[in-house]
Design a protein around this motif. Structure first.
Motif, PDB file in Angstrom:
ATOM      1  N   GLU A 182       0.858  -1.189   0.000  1.00 37.71           N
ATOM      2  CA  GLU A 182       0.000   0.000   0.000  1.00 37.71           C
ATOM      3  C   GLU A 182       0.892   1.236   0.000  1.00 37.71           C
ATOM      4  OE1 GLU A 182      -3.577   0.188   0.618  1.00 37.71           O
ATOM      5  OE2 GLU A 182      -3.405   2.350   0.310  1.00 37.71           O
ATOM      6  N   PRO A 183       0.980   1.957  -1.123  1.00 38.10           N
ATOM      7  CA  PRO A 183       1.916   3.092  -1.167  1.00 38.10           C
ATOM      8  C   PRO A 183       1.429   4.253  -0.310  1.00 38.10           C
ATOM      9  CG  PRO A 183       0.662   2.953  -3.191  1.00 38.10           C
ATOM     10  CD  PRO A 183       0.241   1.782  -2.367  1.00 38.10           C
ATOM     11  N   TRP A 184       2.394   4.930   0.324  1.00 37.19           N
ATOM     12  CA  TRP A 184       2.070   6.160   1.059  1.00 37.19           C
ATOM     13  C   TRP A 184       2.105   7.282   0.037  1.00 37.19           C
ATOM     14  CZ3 TRP A 184       4.329   6.563   6.591  1.00 37.19           C
ATOM     15  CH2 TRP A 184       4.382   5.304   7.176  1.00 37.19           C
ATOM     16  N   VAL A 185       0.978   7.602  -0.537  1.00 35.98           N
ATOM     17  CA  VAL A 185       0.948   8.541  -1.648  1.00 35.98           C
ATOM     18  C   VAL A 185       1.659   9.841  -1.306  1.00 35.98           C
ATOM     19  CG1 VAL A 185      -0.567   9.810  -3.180  1.00 35.98           C
ATOM     20  CG2 VAL A 185      -1.205   7.525  -2.423  1.00 35.98           C
ATOM     21  N   ILE A 186       1.508  10.266  -0.059  1.00 28.60           N
ATOM     22  CA  ILE A 186       2.027  11.586   0.332  1.00 28.60           C
ATOM     23  C   ILE A 186       3.540  11.656   0.208  1.00 28.60           C
ATOM     24  CG2 ILE A 186       2.317  11.063   2.788  1.00 28.60           C
ATOM     25  CD1 ILE A 186       1.203  13.789   3.408  1.00 28.60           C
ATOM     26  N   MET A 189      -2.290   1.217   9.747  1.00 33.18           N
ATOM     27  CA  MET A 189      -2.459   2.619   9.350  1.00 33.18           C
ATOM     28  C   MET A 189      -2.931   3.449  10.543  1.00 33.18           C
ATOM     29  SD  MET A 189      -4.269   2.575   5.680  1.00 33.18           S
ATOM     30  CE  MET A 189      -3.704   1.493   4.376  1.00 33.18           C
ATOM     31  N   ILE A 228      -0.013   4.196  12.677  1.00 32.33           N
ATOM     32  CA  ILE A 228       0.835   5.247  12.102  1.00 32.33           C
ATOM     33  C   ILE A 228       0.177   6.609  12.289  1.00 32.33           C
ATOM     34  CG2 ILE A 228       1.611   6.182   9.887  1.00 32.33           C
ATOM     35  CD1 ILE A 228       2.414   3.380   9.135  1.00 32.33           C
ATOM     36  N   PHE A 232      -2.736  13.527   7.685  1.00 32.10           N
ATOM     37  CA  PHE A 232      -1.618  12.758   7.134  1.00 32.10           C
ATOM     38  C   PHE A 232      -2.123  11.453   6.532  1.00 32.10           C
ATOM     39  CE2 PHE A 232       1.750   9.630   7.320  1.00 32.10           C
ATOM     40  CZ  PHE A 232       2.828  10.317   6.821  1.00 32.10           C
ATOM     41  N   ALA A 235      -3.872  11.994   3.297  1.00 30.43           N
ATOM     42  CA  ALA A 235      -2.994  12.289   2.167  1.00 30.43           C
ATOM     43  C   ALA A 235      -2.168  11.074   1.779  1.00 30.43           C
ATOM     44  CB  ALA A 235      -2.076  13.461   2.510  1.00 30.43           C
ATOM     45  N   ALA A 236      -1.815  10.240   2.780  1.00 35.59           N
ATOM     46  CA  ALA A 236      -0.947   9.102   2.484  1.00 35.59           C
ATOM     47  C   ALA A 236      -1.741   7.926   1.931  1.00 35.59           C
ATOM     48  CB  ALA A 236      -0.181   8.685   3.739  1.00 35.59           C
ATOM     49  N   PHE A 237      -2.890   7.663   2.503  1.00 39.95           N
ATOM     50  CA  PHE A 237      -3.684   6.494   2.093  1.00 39.95           C
ATOM     51  C   PHE A 237      -5.102   6.917   1.721  1.00 39.95           C
ATOM     52  CE2 PHE A 237      -0.907   5.315   5.707  1.00 39.95           C
ATOM     53  CZ  PHE A 237       0.061   4.652   4.989  1.00 39.95           C
ATOM     54  N   PRO A 238      -5.254   7.663   0.638  1.00 41.31           N
ATOM     55  CA  PRO A 238      -6.598   8.180   0.327  1.00 41.31           C
ATOM     56  C   PRO A 238      -7.626   7.077   0.104  1.00 41.31           C
ATOM     57  CG  PRO A 238      -5.061   8.581  -1.479  1.00 41.31           C
ATOM     58  CD  PRO A 238      -4.247   8.087  -0.334  1.00 41.31           C
ATOM     59  N   ALA A 269      -7.815   3.946   1.537  1.00 45.12           N
ATOM     60  CA  ALA A 269      -8.275   3.311   2.771  1.00 45.12           C
ATOM     61  C   ALA A 269      -9.111   4.267   3.604  1.00 45.12           C
ATOM     62  CB  ALA A 269      -7.082   2.824   3.584  1.00 45.12           C
TER      63      ALA A 269
END
Lengths: 212, 339
Positions: A175-179, B100, B103, B133, B136-139, B141
């Motif tokens: 699962e990529p961390w898009v940010i 997630m 995190i 965060f 932005a990182a895992f839109p 989920a």
């Protein structure tokens, strides 16, 4: 510095300081524009680092050779012309060797001309020291810059795409961390790295204080 | 509040105190969150508890790991990290992978609070930083909303929750849109009673409006937070969306829908009222609340995302130092306040 440093010892000191103690990114906090902009993958970071290394060493050598000929009043513009010469060389070389990366880096290659690490080294070091020392200093700073870019680029690519240099590390279900591959990721990683360095500096200071 | 019997009082003003300490305030808010947590467990089962545990664990871990490096020492005992974790957990979708969530907790405290200097120094609400965060990182989920399992299947844990660290969650068959999502993309309004009773999908803590409202009123009466902020946010949302609804002739959702849907109640009562990141003076509280309310309506109706409470509160957090400057109460007998 001891009373009579040998030439080799001096070269080693000037080289080593740029890698760690005076690292251009993590300690001097210079060259932020490429550091933030092109570290979204390892390949970009390496290309940028190598190009900057080449420009830095080349222009430091030339400036140091010409240091007694350059009039003080127009020294900055002279440095810029020398730097721009090497940047043009690097630009063409990258375009010929790795066109994909060159396309991705875009204007940031040309912008090496105004990278303050390079101009800073000319003004602070190369213009006052003989060519060999200038090369050692430039190589150290260039290597420090490369290491910093590689640290940031590596972390960002691993977290943001799950790969290193394009090789997938975690398999297809990552699962990529898009940010992380977006600009905020650059700021986060740079901030974290600076925090780490500040923390280590504090610890060292505390230890030295305890010893003294 | 029993005043101790002082024989000789040797201290500077203020002499009258309410006896409120940081740990006590935090405990009050955690207790105030209790019913919301219970409601989340009721609607979403064991998954809710797991997510809340993961966010709290992340928040506390960051506080323990980084807190000791701060000059003033760790603030682990005042319970603020656990509170941040709980609030963050309540804003997450029920089926979010636990790694997630963890995190999110780490980032909330490690990025949103400690780098600013710890509790009381942070510019933004840490829980919302954590959520922003994650968003932005895992839109993906963060916008897949699993529907309610109901109390009958309490022990059913969403398979997506248990995804391995750094791995994708298996797509959940029971996904369903939130009321705001349905409004935005399908133009279908959910009944107000459903919104109040929590009979919708959404993040863990936001579905049951009634429980949040009651907790909020109790906490406001106990003066845990400044009542002006949530009241002003809710009134502004009602007024602005009411005006737009009246002029829009059926194109826009009704103000009651706007009030009950999404994270508005949760955000207004538990996040916008954070005393650290909201203005200090009553006048500032009104400005702050109005700003959040207007931004919520603007983002919801014309923004790209269905929900805007998080960004509205974060934006007004950023404006808080400025609001504090212009809304400073004028000392008695002095001329015009210097803005």
């Amino acid at each position: 510095m001891s009373a009579a440093p040998t030439q080799q010892g001096r070269l080693a000191t000037e080289f080593a300081k740029g890698v760690w103690k005076e690292n251009p990114v993590f300690v001097q906090v210079l060259g932020m524009c490429p550091t933030l902009a092109v570290t979204n993958s390892v390949a970009n970071a390496i290309a940028m680092g190598v190009a900057t290394f080449f420009v830095l060493v080349g222009s430091s050598f030339l400036v140091s050779l010409l240091r007694k000929l350059i009039p003080r009043e127009i020294r900055i513009s002279t440095y810029i012309i020398i730097i721009a010469t090497f940047v043009t060389l690097a630009d063409s070389a990258l375009e010929a060797l790795v066109p994909a990366v060159h396309h991705e880096l875009g204007a940031f290659i040309a912008l090496i001309v105004v990278n303050c690490i390079i101009l800073g080294r000319q003004e602070a070091f190369a213009a006052k020291n003989p060519p060999l020392l200038a090369i050692a200093d430039a190589a150290g700073m260039g290597l420090g810059f490369c290491i910093a870019l590689l640290c940031l680029g590596g972390t960002r690519e691993i977290l943001g795409s799950g790969s290193f240099l394009g090789v997938s590390l975690f398999g297809p279900h990552f699962e990529p961390w898009v940010i992380m591959i977006l600009p905020p990721g650059g700021f986060f990683m740079l901030g974290t790295a600076l925090m780490l360095f500040a923390w280590m500096k504090q610890r060292r200071a505390a230890r030295d204080g305890a010893l003294a | 509040m029993t005043p101790r019997d002082p024989h000789l009082l040797l201290q500077a003003a203020p002499f009258l105190r309410r006896g409120i300490t940081t740990p006590r305030l935090m405990t009050e808010v955690v207790i105030g969150l209790g019913p919301v947590v219970l409601a989340a467990c009721y609607y979403f089962g064991l998954s809710a508890l797991l997510v809340l545990a993961a966010t709290s664990a992340g928040a506390v871990a960051a506080e323990v790991a980084l807190g000791s490096a701060r000059p003033r020492g760790a603030s682990i005992r005042d319970g603020s990290a656990i509170l941040t974790g709980l609030v963050l957990g309540l804003t997450l979708p029920p089926g979010i992978p636990l790694w997630m969530a963890c995190i999110g907790g780490l980032v909330a405290v490690g990025l949103g609070k400690l780098p600013f200097g710890g509790l009381g120094q942070n510019l933004f609400n840490p829980a919302l930083i954590g959520r922003a965060f994650l968003q932005a990182a895992f839109p993906g989920a963060l916008t897949s909303w699993t529907s309610q399992a109901g109390p009958s299947s309490f022990f059913h844990v969403h398979p997506s929750s248990l995804a391995l660290p750094f791995m994708q969650a298996a797509p959940d068959a029971l996904a369903s849109a939130t009321p705001l999502g349905m409004m935005k993309f399908e133009h279908h309004a959910t009944a107000f009673s459903d919104l109040l009773l929590g009979n919708t999908s959404g993040s863990l803590g936001e579905t049951c409006g009634l429980v949040i409202l009651i907790c909020g009123i109790v906490m406001a009466i106990r003066r845990v937070f400044d009542w002006r902020i949530p009241v002003c946010i809710l009134l502004t949302v009602l007024a602005v969306s009411g005006a737009i609804w009246a002029f829009g002739q059926g194109r826009y959702p009704s103000p009651w829908f706007m009030l009950g849907s999404g994270g508005l109640l949760l955000g207004a009562i538990y996040m916008a009222t954070d005393p650290v990141t909201s203005p200090m003076s009553p006048r500032g509280a009104w400005i702050f609340g109005a700003g959040v309310g207007v931004l919520v309506v603007l983002i919801r109706l014309w923004g790209g995302l269905p929900e805007g409470v998080m960004y509205a509160i974060l934006l007004m957090n950023a404006a808080t130092p400025l609001i504090d400057r212009v809304s400073q109460p004028r000392p008695l007998g002095r001329g015009r306040a210097v803005a």
